[in-house]
Design a protein around this motif. Structure first.
Motif, short mmCIF file in Angstrom:
data_model
loop_
_atom_site.label_atom_id
_atom_site.label_comp_id
_atom_site.label_asym_id
_atom_site.label_seq_id
_atom_site.Cartn_x
_atom_site.Cartn_y
_atom_site.Cartn_z
N PHE A 161 0.85 -1.18 0.00
CA PHE A 161 0.00 0.00 0.00
C PHE A 161 0.89 1.24 0.00
N LEU A 162 0.53 2.20 -0.81
CA LEU A 162 1.18 3.50 -0.79
C LEU A 162 0.19 4.42 -0.09
N VAL A 163 0.48 4.71 1.18
CA VAL A 163 -0.45 5.45 2.04
C VAL A 163 0.01 6.90 2.12
N ASP A 164 -0.80 7.80 1.57
CA ASP A 164 -0.45 9.21 1.58
C ASP A 164 0.98 9.42 1.10
N ALA A 165 1.34 8.72 0.01
CA ALA A 165 2.63 8.83 -0.68
C ALA A 165 3.80 8.12 0.03
N VAL A 166 3.51 7.25 1.01
CA VAL A 166 4.55 6.51 1.71
C VAL A 166 4.21 5.02 1.66
N VAL A 167 5.14 4.18 1.20
CA VAL A 167 4.91 2.74 1.15
C VAL A 167 4.76 2.21 2.58
N SER A 168 3.73 1.41 2.80
CA SER A 168 3.50 0.87 4.13
C SER A 168 2.90 -0.51 4.07
N ARG A 169 3.35 -1.37 4.96
CA ARG A 169 2.73 -2.68 5.19
C ARG A 169 2.23 -2.76 6.63
N ASP A 170 2.37 -1.66 7.37
CA ASP A 170 1.97 -1.59 8.77
C ASP A 170 0.45 -1.50 8.87
N PRO A 171 -0.21 -2.51 9.42
CA PRO A 171 -1.67 -2.49 9.48
C PRO A 171 -2.24 -1.36 10.34
N SER A 172 -1.45 -0.82 11.26
CA SER A 172 -1.95 0.24 12.13
C SER A 172 -1.72 1.64 11.56
N ARG A 173 -1.08 1.72 10.42
CA ARG A 173 -0.81 3.04 9.82
C ARG A 173 -2.12 3.76 9.52
N THR A 174 -2.18 5.02 9.92
CA THR A 174 -3.36 5.85 9.69
C THR A 174 -3.37 6.38 8.27
N ILE A 175 -4.54 6.32 7.65
CA ILE A 175 -4.73 6.84 6.31
C ILE A 175 -5.38 8.21 6.44
N ARG A 176 -4.79 9.21 5.80
CA ARG A 176 -5.35 10.55 5.87
C ARG A 176 -6.16 10.90 4.62
N GLU A 177 -5.62 10.58 3.42
CA GLU A 177 -6.32 10.99 2.20
C GLU A 177 -6.37 9.94 1.11
N THR A 178 -5.21 9.39 0.74
CA THR A 178 -5.19 8.47 -0.42
C THR A 178 -4.40 7.20 -0.12
N VAL A 179 -4.81 6.15 -0.80
CA VAL A 179 -4.09 4.87 -0.73
C VAL A 179 -4.03 4.31 -2.14
N ASP A 180 -2.84 3.91 -2.56
CA ASP A 180 -2.68 3.17 -3.80
C ASP A 180 -2.48 1.72 -3.43
N VAL A 181 -3.26 0.85 -4.03
CA VAL A 181 -3.12 -0.60 -3.81
C VAL A 181 -2.27 -1.12 -4.95
N LEU A 182 -1.06 -1.59 -4.59
CA LEU A 182 -0.07 -1.99 -5.58
C LEU A 182 0.18 -3.49 -5.53
N PRO A 183 0.10 -4.16 -6.67
CA PRO A 183 0.44 -5.58 -6.71
C PRO A 183 1.96 -5.72 -6.61
N PRO A 184 2.45 -6.94 -6.40
CA PRO A 184 3.91 -7.11 -6.41
C PRO A 184 4.44 -6.79 -7.81
N PHE A 185 5.61 -6.21 -7.86
CA PHE A 185 6.20 -5.85 -9.13
C PHE A 185 7.18 -6.92 -9.58
N ALA A 186 7.13 -7.23 -10.84
CA ALA A 186 8.08 -8.17 -11.42
C ALA A 186 9.25 -7.37 -11.96
N GLY A 187 10.36 -7.99 -12.03
CA GLY A 187 11.52 -7.28 -12.57
C GLY A 187 12.76 -8.12 -12.45
#
Length: 83
Positions: free
Chosen positions: A56-82
Motif C-alpha cells: 500500500f502507498l499510504v499518503d505517498a509513503v509505502v506501508s505494510r503496517d496495518p496500524s498506519r493511519t490513512i489521511r487521504e489516499t491509498v494506492d493498492v499496488l500488486p507485487p512488481f516483477a523485474g
C-alpha cells in the motif's frame, strides 16, 4: 469516532480484482487494517491475493503496517516483477 473518506486507487492486478481504477471509501477507522478488511469484503479472494503479496502507498509513503493511519489516499499496488 469520526469517519474518514479516502480515495483508493488500484493498479494492475488490484484494478482487475476491483473492476475499477479508483473509488472513494468511507472508513470508521482510517487504518490500513480497516481498509484491508473492507476491500476483502467488497472484492473477495482476488483482492485478498493482491493484498497478501502487494503493498500500500499510504499518503505517498509505502506501508505494510496495518496500524498506519490513512489521511487521504491509498494506492493498492500488486507485487512488481523485474530483474
Amino acid at each position: 469516532m469520526t469517519q474518514t473518506t479516502v480515495v483508493v486507487r488500484y493498479f494492475a492486478a488490484a484494478a482487475d480484482a476491483a473492476g475499477r481504477d479508483d473509488e472513494t471509501i468511507t472508513l470508521d477507522e482510517p487504518t490500513v487494517a480497516a481498509l484491508r478488511t473492507e476491500l476483502a469484503n467488497r472484492y473477495g479472494e482476488p483482492m485478498e491475493r493482491v493484498m497478501g503479496s502487494g503493498s500500500f502507498l499510504v499518503d505517498a509513503v509505502v506501508s505494510r503496517d496495518p496500524s498506519r493511519t490513512i489521511r487521504e489516499t491509498v494506492d493498492v499496488l500488486p507485487p512488481f516483477a523485474g530483474g
